[in-house]
Write a protein that holds these residues in place. Structure first.
Motif, PDB file in Angstrom:
ATOM      1  N   MET A 102      61.849  23.464  30.068  1.00  0.00           N
ATOM      2  CA  MET A 102      62.002  24.887  29.789  1.00  0.00           C
ATOM      3  C   MET A 102      62.090  25.155  28.278  1.00  0.00           C
ATOM      4  O   MET A 102      61.441  26.004  27.747  1.00  0.00           O
ATOM      5  CB  MET A 102      63.276  25.369  30.460  1.00  0.00           C
ATOM      6  CG  MET A 102      63.054  26.588  31.338  1.00  0.00           C
ATOM      7  SD  MET A 102      64.576  27.055  32.152  1.00  0.00           S
ATOM      8  CE  MET A 102      64.484  26.049  33.625  1.00  0.00           C
ATOM      9  N   LYS A 123      70.058  25.701  34.248  1.00  0.00           N
ATOM     10  CA  LYS A 123      69.707  25.252  35.596  1.00  0.00           C
ATOM     11  C   LYS A 123      70.898  25.347  36.531  1.00  0.00           C
ATOM     12  O   LYS A 123      70.751  25.727  37.692  1.00  0.00           O
ATOM     13  CB  LYS A 123      69.210  23.811  35.541  1.00  0.00           C
ATOM     14  CG  LYS A 123      67.762  23.720  35.168  1.00  0.00           C
ATOM     15  CD  LYS A 123      67.335  22.291  35.149  1.00  0.00           C
ATOM     16  CE  LYS A 123      65.869  22.162  34.848  1.00  0.00           C
ATOM     17  NZ  LYS A 123      65.553  20.785  34.449  1.00  0.00           N
ATOM     18  N   ASN A 156      65.823  22.410  45.341  1.00  0.00           N
ATOM     19  CA  ASN A 156      66.137  23.840  45.402  1.00  0.00           C
ATOM     20  C   ASN A 156      65.257  24.649  44.453  1.00  0.00           C
ATOM     21  O   ASN A 156      65.609  25.737  44.044  1.00  0.00           O
ATOM     22  CB  ASN A 156      67.627  24.097  45.170  1.00  0.00           C
ATOM     23  CG  ASN A 156      68.035  23.929  43.735  1.00  0.00           C
ATOM     24  OD1 ASN A 156      67.284  23.369  42.957  1.00  0.00           O
ATOM     25  ND2 ASN A 156      69.197  24.426  43.388  1.00  0.00           N
ATOM     26  N   LEU A 173      73.237  23.131  44.842  1.00  0.00           N
ATOM     27  CA  LEU A 173      73.099  21.962  43.981  1.00  0.00           C
ATOM     28  C   LEU A 173      74.265  21.909  42.995  1.00  0.00           C
ATOM     29  O   LEU A 173      74.504  22.856  42.254  1.00  0.00           O
ATOM     30  CB  LEU A 173      71.768  22.054  43.225  1.00  0.00           C
ATOM     31  CG  LEU A 173      71.450  20.962  42.224  1.00  0.00           C
ATOM     32  CD1 LEU A 173      71.546  19.583  42.854  1.00  0.00           C
ATOM     33  CD2 LEU A 173      70.051  21.159  41.668  1.00  0.00           C
ATOM     34  N   GLY A 224      72.333  31.077  41.714  1.00  0.00           N
ATOM     35  CA  GLY A 224      71.705  32.363  41.978  1.00  0.00           C
ATOM     36  C   GLY A 224      71.582  33.271  40.774  1.00  0.00           C
ATOM     37  O   GLY A 224      71.256  34.444  40.915  1.00  0.00           O
ATOM     38  N   LEU A 268      71.246  28.887  37.440  1.00  0.00           N
ATOM     39  CA  LEU A 268      70.151  29.275  38.340  1.00  0.00           C
ATOM     40  C   LEU A 268      70.456  28.802  39.751  1.00  0.00           C
ATOM     41  O   LEU A 268      70.212  29.498  40.725  1.00  0.00           O
ATOM     42  CB  LEU A 268      68.827  28.656  37.869  1.00  0.00           C
ATOM     43  CG  LEU A 268      68.090  29.379  36.762  1.00  0.00           C
ATOM     44  CD1 LEU A 268      66.908  28.543  36.311  1.00  0.00           C
ATOM     45  CD2 LEU A 268      67.608  30.739  37.225  1.00  0.00           C
ATOM     46  N   ALA A 269      71.036  27.595  39.841  1.00  0.00           N
ATOM     47  CA  ALA A 269      71.384  27.049  41.145  1.00  0.00           C
ATOM     48  C   ALA A 269      72.457  27.891  41.817  1.00  0.00           C
ATOM     49  O   ALA A 269      72.624  27.839  43.024  1.00  0.00           O
ATOM     50  CB  ALA A 269      71.858  25.604  41.005  1.00  0.00           C
ATOM     51  N   GLN A 325      66.429  18.202  41.734  1.00  0.00           N
ATOM     52  CA  GLN A 325      66.132  19.525  41.183  1.00  0.00           C
ATOM     53  C   GLN A 325      64.920  20.164  41.844  1.00  0.00           C
ATOM     54  O   GLN A 325      64.730  21.369  41.771  1.00  0.00           O
ATOM     55  CB  GLN A 325      65.909  19.443  39.672  1.00  0.00           C
ATOM     56  CG  GLN A 325      67.215  19.243  38.926  1.00  0.00           C
ATOM     57  CD  GLN A 325      66.994  19.116  37.441  1.00  0.00           C
ATOM     58  OE1 GLN A 325      66.150  19.789  36.871  1.00  0.00           O
ATOM     59  NE2 GLN A 325      67.765  18.252  36.807  1.00  0.00           N
ATOM     60  N   ARG A 384      67.975  28.844  46.895  1.00  0.00           N
ATOM     61  CA  ARG A 384      69.055  28.271  46.097  1.00  0.00           C
ATOM     62  C   ARG A 384      70.414  28.525  46.717  1.00  0.00           C
ATOM     63  O   ARG A 384      71.364  27.791  46.456  1.00  0.00           O
ATOM     64  CB  ARG A 384      68.998  28.811  44.673  1.00  0.00           C
ATOM     65  CG  ARG A 384      67.911  28.115  43.910  1.00  0.00           C
ATOM     66  CD  ARG A 384      67.675  28.675  42.549  1.00  0.00           C
ATOM     67  NE  ARG A 384      66.393  28.187  42.077  1.00  0.00           N
ATOM     68  CZ  ARG A 384      65.640  28.803  41.209  1.00  0.00           C
ATOM     69  NH1 ARG A 384      66.026  29.939  40.703  1.00  0.00           N
ATOM     70  NH2 ARG A 384      64.487  28.289  40.851  1.00  0.00           N
ATOM     71  N   LEU A 424      64.230  24.255  41.319  1.00  0.00           N
ATOM     72  CA  LEU A 424      64.444  24.389  39.872  1.00  0.00           C
ATOM     73  C   LEU A 424      63.290  23.762  39.109  1.00  0.00           C
ATOM     74  O   LEU A 424      62.951  24.197  38.016  1.00  0.00           O
ATOM     75  CB  LEU A 424      65.752  23.723  39.452  1.00  0.00           C
ATOM     76  CG  LEU A 424      67.020  24.524  39.717  1.00  0.00           C
ATOM     77  CD1 LEU A 424      68.239  23.718  39.342  1.00  0.00           C
ATOM     78  CD2 LEU A 424      66.999  25.832  38.949  1.00  0.00           C
ATOM     79  N   LEU A 425      62.712  22.724  39.670  1.00  0.00           N
ATOM     80  CA  LEU A 425      61.523  22.126  39.075  1.00  0.00           C
ATOM     81  C   LEU A 425      60.383  22.319  40.073  1.00  0.00           C
ATOM     82  O   LEU A 425      60.598  22.333  41.283  1.00  0.00           O
ATOM     83  CB  LEU A 425      61.739  20.633  38.812  1.00  0.00           C
ATOM     84  CG  LEU A 425      62.695  20.265  37.688  1.00  0.00           C
ATOM     85  CD1 LEU A 425      62.827  18.759  37.601  1.00  0.00           C
ATOM     86  CD2 LEU A 425      62.210  20.815  36.365  1.00  0.00           C
TER      87      LEU A 425
END
Lengths: 271, 285
Positions: A1, A179, B53, B86, A185, A182-183, B50, B81, B55-56
């Motif tokens: 990213m 990240k 869920n 995670l 939400g 993001l996980a 990753q 997610r 993310l990648l």
């Protein structure tokens, strides 16, 4: 990213530029940057462009690394270009509704872009060929006359070294926290300006906390190894000029002379 | 099958610095399984989780969650997610709110729940991880390391995931903290039938808690089986820079020295039974 930012990142290879004394590179880069602002005509951009091209070839760093360094500043560049094109007064070339685009504006925007791109590439080239440690050693050595004025040169350069060293670490950290949120939400991309700024909070708070934690740990580790500042401190690899470095200084001088002469000639040419 | 992973490939970087992190990874996870993922540093474990869920994004191959391909353009990744929780390594570094309760509410609120509902979820999650109520309204930065970690895990649990993935959740915790955390995971697995994927470097923990073990090496899954099956390959695991539980090591040595014990014991309890059995038969001493 966030792995695309090359500013302040070293590219490992063996080339003439890599081996050069870092002081030469700093002086050279400064001379180059100043040279870009001395005149505003096409001749000096040609000369500076040639010089830059030669340096890039000498450095053996793939060109795309330098282009990558441009990516993060492209927005700033666009804004300046648009401002210059729209708001410079002069002979109109094109007029539409309330917008008037002038000859001077276009020229200004073009020169600004060239200058900006060359400036970024030039300074990226320095950081790509010089390790942060060398860079700060060189700065310390170049600024050492200021010691007489009680400027804490060693401390300043140490702070710079640490700051540079921490850029990639904090980048990685940002990526990780981003990240993690993001996980959970989090949404960093949608919404209006206000919402987006608010969405940065879960990213910025942990980032600051971790930066302070790291700073604390580092201070502790330095003290544990008896770091007491610059006074009486010796170096394992002191900077000593070699013949190549002297020749490089000469090259820089020649470049400047050629550029200044070119600048005066360019002034007489149209455009 | 809850999750199906099919021929997954992924690389980092580009050009000369390109590194393949995942190579044709395929396996599937049934609902309610407790899996462990082992492999030495850089074997692709973190990269793999990753992907689970979203993310990648995989270079090629696909991941199906309840039969739907998660790389589809119109797949709702935010919802994914919440379903696949995670927990990253050192999750306590992601805490940011002014108090513990609000931090745990962050996840449920992002899912669009109102304050009441989010609060309820946060309350339940904090209970599950065993944070006492008097700590609910203190700053997360004032907690101890173990407590912070549990709050961070509660932040993911509050989204009520069906699958919980944890990347080395016990790293840096004291023995008691480890034990409590793993017992809590076991409880979630038993009571809520949560699917749990645990990335771990502790072979003892893997042996004690997991029903299935995946071994990764250079971006591929090279072993997939019950802990007993996987830990019977002692020499190979050691060559990969991994290990077997100490007790398995011990039992295998015992057998090699001629003691009539079954070397496939992976927990201390099992080994104890096995050795006592051998004694009772009078074959020892």
């Amino acid at each position: 990213m966030l792995r695309d930012i090359t500013l302040g990142q070293y590219y490992q290879t063996d080339s003439l530029l890599h081996r050069l004394d870092p002081r030469v590179k700093i002086v050279g880069t400064f001379a180059y940057i100043i040279s870009l602002f001395l005149f505003r005509n096409i001749t000096i951009y040609l000369i500076a462009g040639l010089w830059l091209f030669a340096m890039i070839r000498l450095s053996k760093v793939p060109f795309r690394f330098m282009v990558k360094g441009l990516k993060p500043v492209i927005m700033i560049l666009l804004v300046t270009v648009i401002c210059n094109v729209l708001f410079t007064k002069g002979t109109p070339v094109f007029s539409f509704w309330k917008i008037t685009i002038t000859d001077e504006g276009l020229k200004m925007a073009l020169f600004m872009t060239i200058r900006f791109v060359m400036l970024i590439i030039g300074s990226t080239l320095m950081t790509l060929t010089t390790t942060p440690n060398q860079l700060t050693d060189a700065l310390e050595s170049l600024l050492s006359p200021l010691n007489k004025l009680h400027v804490p040169v060693h401390e300043i350069s140490m702070m710079m070294a640490i700051a540079l060293r921490f850029i990639p670490i904090l980048m990685e950290e940002t990526d990780k926290i981003m990240k993690a949120q993001l996980a959970r939400g989090a949404d960093f991309e949608s919404g209006n300006m206000f919402k987006r700024v608010k969405a940065m909070l879960p990213l910025l708070v942990p980032l600051f906390v971790s930066a302070f934690r790291r700073a604390n740990d580092l201070a502790m580790a330095m003290e544990a190894r008896c770091y007491r500042g610059g006074e009486g401190r010796t170096k394992m690899k002191p900077l000593i000029y070699k013949n190549t470095d002297r020749r490089a200084y000469l090259c820089i001088l020649v470049y400047l002379v050629v550029l200044i002469v070119g600048g005066f000639i360019g002034k007489r040419l149209p455009l | 099958m809850q999750i199906i992973i099919d021929q997954l490939n992924y690389s980092y970087g580009d050009g000369a610095m390109r590194q393949q992190a995942l190579k044709d990874v395929s396996f599937s996870i049934p609902k309610g399984q407790f899996l462990a993922l082992i492999g030495h540093t850089g074997s692709g474990k973190s990269t793999l989780i990753q992907h689970l869920n979203g993310l990648l994004k995989a270079e090629s191959g696909s991941i199906y969650f309840h039969g739907e391909d998660i790389s589809d353009e119109d797949y709702n990744r935010k919802k994914l997610r919440s379903k696949v929780g995670l927990v990253f390594q050192y999750p306590e570094h992601q805490l940011f709110e002014t108090d513990v309760f609000r931090d745990v509410c962050f996840g449920p609120k992002n899912l669009g729940l109102d304050d009441n509902k989010a609060g309820l979820k946060a309350f339940e999650a904090l209970h599950q991880v065993g944070i006492p109520e008097e700590l609910f309204y203190v700053s997360p930065f004032e907690l101890s390391g173990g407590q912070k970690r549990r709050v961070a895990i509660a932040g993911v649990l509050a989204m009520e995931p069906e699958v919980l993935i944890l990347d080395e959740p016990t790293a840096g915790l004291d023995p008691r903290g480890r034990e409590e955390l793993l017992t809590m995971l076991k409880k979630l697995h038993k009571q809520k039938h949560m699917t749990i994927l645990l990335v771990s470097h502790s072979m003892e923990d893997v042996a004690k808690y997991a029903e299935r073990v995946l071994v990764m090496e250079k971006g591929s899954v090279i072993h997939d089986g019950s802990p007993k099956e996987v830990f019977s390959k002692r020499e190979e695991l050691k060559r990969l820079g991994l290990d077997v539980p100490e007790i398995t090591d011990f039992m295998q040595d015992l057998q090699r020295e001629g003691f009539p014990v079954n070397p496939q014991m992976i927990t201390v309890e099992e080994a104890r039974q096995e050795i006592l059995k051998a004694f009772k038969k009078g074959q020892l001493c």
